[in-house]
Write an enzyme that holds these catalytic residues in place. Structure first.
Site, mmCIF file in Angstrom:
data_model
loop_
_atom_site.group_PDB
_atom_site.id
_atom_site.type_symbol
_atom_site.label_atom_id
_atom_site.label_comp_id
_atom_site.label_asym_id
_atom_site.label_seq_id
_atom_site.Cartn_x
_atom_site.Cartn_y
_atom_site.Cartn_z
ATOM 1 N N ARG A 104 82.089 25.418 39.274
ATOM 2 C CA ARG A 104 81.902 26.527 38.336
ATOM 3 C C ARG A 104 81.428 27.748 39.116
ATOM 4 O O ARG A 104 80.384 27.681 39.767
ATOM 5 C CB ARG A 104 80.823 26.186 37.305
ATOM 6 C CG ARG A 104 81.018 24.856 36.588
ATOM 7 C CD ARG A 104 81.841 25.052 35.338
ATOM 8 N NE ARG A 104 82.146 23.783 34.709
ATOM 9 C CZ ARG A 104 81.676 23.417 33.513
ATOM 10 N NH1 ARG A 104 80.869 24.214 32.846
ATOM 11 N NH2 ARG A 104 82.043 22.259 32.985
ATOM 12 N N GLU B 219 79.603 30.062 38.566
ATOM 13 C CA GLU B 219 78.555 30.603 37.688
ATOM 14 C C GLU B 219 77.905 31.790 38.413
ATOM 15 O O GLU B 219 77.223 31.598 39.416
ATOM 16 C CB GLU B 219 77.474 29.546 37.422
ATOM 17 C CG GLU B 219 77.971 28.200 36.955
ATOM 18 C CD GLU B 219 77.999 28.072 35.440
ATOM 19 O OE1 GLU B 219 77.830 29.080 34.744
ATOM 20 O OE2 GLU B 219 78.215 26.925 34.969
ATOM 21 N N ARG C 100 69.239 25.862 36.213
ATOM 22 C CA ARG C 100 69.964 24.662 35.766
ATOM 23 C C ARG C 100 71.468 24.728 36.010
ATOM 24 O O ARG C 100 72.225 23.918 35.509
ATOM 25 C CB ARG C 100 69.661 24.376 34.301
ATOM 26 C CG ARG C 100 70.030 25.459 33.386
ATOM 27 C CD ARG C 100 69.168 25.499 32.132
ATOM 28 N NE ARG C 100 69.418 26.747 31.477
ATOM 29 C CZ ARG C 100 70.345 26.937 30.561
ATOM 30 N NH1 ARG C 100 71.081 25.937 30.136
ATOM 31 N NH2 ARG C 100 70.544 28.118 30.040
ATOM 32 N N HIS C 101 71.909 25.715 36.795
ATOM 33 C CA HIS C 101 73.335 25.836 37.118
ATOM 34 C C HIS C 101 73.584 25.745 38.613
ATOM 35 O O HIS C 101 72.956 26.445 39.406
ATOM 36 C CB HIS C 101 73.889 27.167 36.604
ATOM 37 C CG HIS C 101 74.010 27.223 35.127
ATOM 38 N ND1 HIS C 101 73.076 27.831 34.335
ATOM 39 C CD2 HIS C 101 74.947 26.720 34.294
ATOM 40 C CE1 HIS C 101 73.432 27.715 33.063
ATOM 41 N NE2 HIS C 101 74.567 27.033 33.002
ATOM 42 N N GLU D 101 70.835 21.594 27.345
ATOM 43 C CA GLU D 101 72.075 20.852 27.098
ATOM 44 C C GLU D 101 72.323 19.830 28.210
ATOM 45 O O GLU D 101 72.289 20.166 29.380
ATOM 46 C CB GLU D 101 73.242 21.855 27.047
ATOM 47 C CG GLU D 101 74.580 21.197 26.799
ATOM 48 C CD GLU D 101 75.753 22.154 26.980
ATOM 49 O OE1 GLU D 101 75.703 23.296 26.488
ATOM 50 O OE2 GLU D 101 76.734 21.723 27.624
#
Ligand code: ATP
Ligand code: MG
Length: 440
Positions: free
Chosen positions: A210, A212, A218-219, A358
């Site tokens: 990803r 991001e 949290r990524h 999540e």
């Protein structure tokens, strides 16, 4: 002499053994020297004369031949699994000397900032508390596999190189592919779905990529996804039931196999009620509004503070650290989501949240070829970009669904780590691919 592993010294009292490993710490009282020797199974205290041991440095790799002795009661170390014994060194061989250490590995907790820890990743792996993170993560992944195999799912290897980005392109890495362009896969979603039309039940443990453009805690730009997909659903709730089964299975294995690791972090398994509570997005937003006065009732998703708030609600009201949130906006989701027949504005997609964040996304997917094709056009995609996907659904495809859990997120939130980078052996983010990019 045959090597004895550190954990087995407990059963060798009165015997002469050879242990091999790294000098974890050394306490030098000149005439007498204490070493904590570390191997893959733990730490054991070595005691020997200054002549024999005083030249040793932390992280030297040594072999010690010595006598296993019971420690006097007042010298028992309750923090060490082998704390009731010690080895009286008779002979010592240096197998591989270490250079002087740039960070102190001898403390119970590594007292360095995260960037320093990652700059010395190869070394930080040697610290027992860092090792605990990855031992627990290995159990999480192993438990996921076991849970799926027990339900007759087939493991598959998801491709990392893909030809197009039908799930939305903002967070994708483009790669040069000979004289063409390709992408790194953000998720094996389309592959796992199409595979159900042949194998019924599939799962994979795979890297996803990803781009991001953020530096949140949290990524990662490369993360490990635990994916499952299956068909012949009676109802979309079959997906929730399967996911709940998997998560409970993982927690049970972690609880049984990771007592030591959990204790090091003073961590506990998330609290579970009889059944994980479930709310629709709009219900969750209404609750958040009532509890905080913050009006997110028109939003398409839960913001991080909303995720924390709804998890707090689940804990207080339902006695659960976990909560499903379902019925996101159909138009904000990819082309394959299944609109709720009762109100197609919302779809049968569901996130699992735990401890304020999540952990997974999933749901029922469209299985009717004509509807999928219509959506492909409506979502502005090229038919040829999803050619294999369409092919699968043209020739008989029962109701299907599934979910994807993030392995690093699970590890992070079980252990209460502050940053997801701690839960990745080799974290990649905007600023780092092994080394800090600006240092290049
Ligand atoms: P978020 O909203 O938290 O950014 P997402 O909805 O973009 O996550 P999904 O596409 O649903 O993520 O991916 C499934 C799961 O994979 C997530 O629930 C999460 O556990 C994990 N995950 C997703 N993106 C990342 C990332 N960049 N780093 C680490 N884990 C991730
Ligand atoms: Mg998601």
């Amino acid at each position: 002499m045959e090597r004895t592993l550190v954990k087995d010294t407990l059963n060798k009292v009165g015997k002469t053994v050879t242990v091999k490993g790294w000098v974890n710490t050394k306490r030098d009282h000149s005439k007498i020297v204490f070493i904590d020797l570390r191997d893959r199974t733990g730490l054991v205290q070595i005691v020997g004369t200054g002549d024999l041991l005083s030249s040793l440095k932390p992280e030297d790799v040594i072999a010690i031949e010595g006598l296993v002795k019971v420690r006097p009661e007042k010298l028992v170390n309750p923090h060490l699994e082998t704390g009731t014994v010690e080895i009286e060194a008779l002979k010592m061989t240096v197998l591989s000397p270490s250079s002087e250490l740039p960070i102190d590995l001898g403390k119970e907790t590594l007292e360095v900032e995260l960037p320093t820890l990652l700059d010395h990743r190869s070394l930080s792996f040697r610290h027992p508390k860092i090792q605990a993170i990855f031992k627990l993560q290995a159990v999480v992944i192993d438990a996921f596999r076991k849970a799926m195999v027990a339900k007759d799912f087939l493991e598959f290897q998801a491709p990392a190189i893909i030809n197009a980005v039908p799930e939305g392109g903002a967070e994708v890495f483009k790669v040069k592919y000979f004289d063409k362009e390709a992408y790194l896969s953000q998720s094996p979603q389309l592959y796992k779905s199409l595979l159900t039309t042949a194998f019924e039940r599939v799962f994979s443990v795979n890297q996803m990529f990803r781009a991001e453009p953020s530096t949140t805690s949290r990524h990662l730009t490369e993360a490990t996804s635990l994916d499952a997909e299956f068909n012949f659903l009676e109802s979309w709730e079959d997906v929730l039931d399967m996911e709940e089964y998997v998560v409970r299975f993982i927690f049970k294995e972690v609880e049984e196999r990771c007592q030591k690791e959990l204790a090091l972090f003073e961590a506990t398994i998330p609290l579970m009620s009889n059944k994980f509570p479930i709310l629709k997005l709009r219900e969750a937003q209404e609750i958040i509004f009532k509890r905080t006065g913050r009006d997110c009732r028109e939003e398409k998703d839960l913001a991080p503070e909303d995720e924390r708030e709804i998890c707090a609600w689940a804990k207080e009201e339902k006695g659960s650290d976990l909560i499903f949130v379902s019925h996101f906006l159909t138009k904000k989701k990819p082309f394959y989501v299944y609109p709720d027949p009762a109100d197609p504005t919302y779809c049968l997609s569901v996130d699992l949240l735990c401890r304020g964040v999540e952990w997974s996304s999933g749901g029922q997917r469209l299985n009717d070829y004509d509807t999928i094709l219509k959506n492909v056009k409506e979502w502005g995609l090229q038919e040829e970009d999803v050619a294999l996907y369409l092919q699968a659904f043209k020739y008989g495809s029962p109701q299907l669904g599934g979910f994807a859990l993030g392995a690093e997120r699970i590890t992070m939130y079980i252990l209460g780590l502050k940053n997801v980078r701690e839960a990745s052996m080799f974290p990649r983010d905007m600023e780092r691919i092994d080394i800090h990019l600006s240092a290049q």
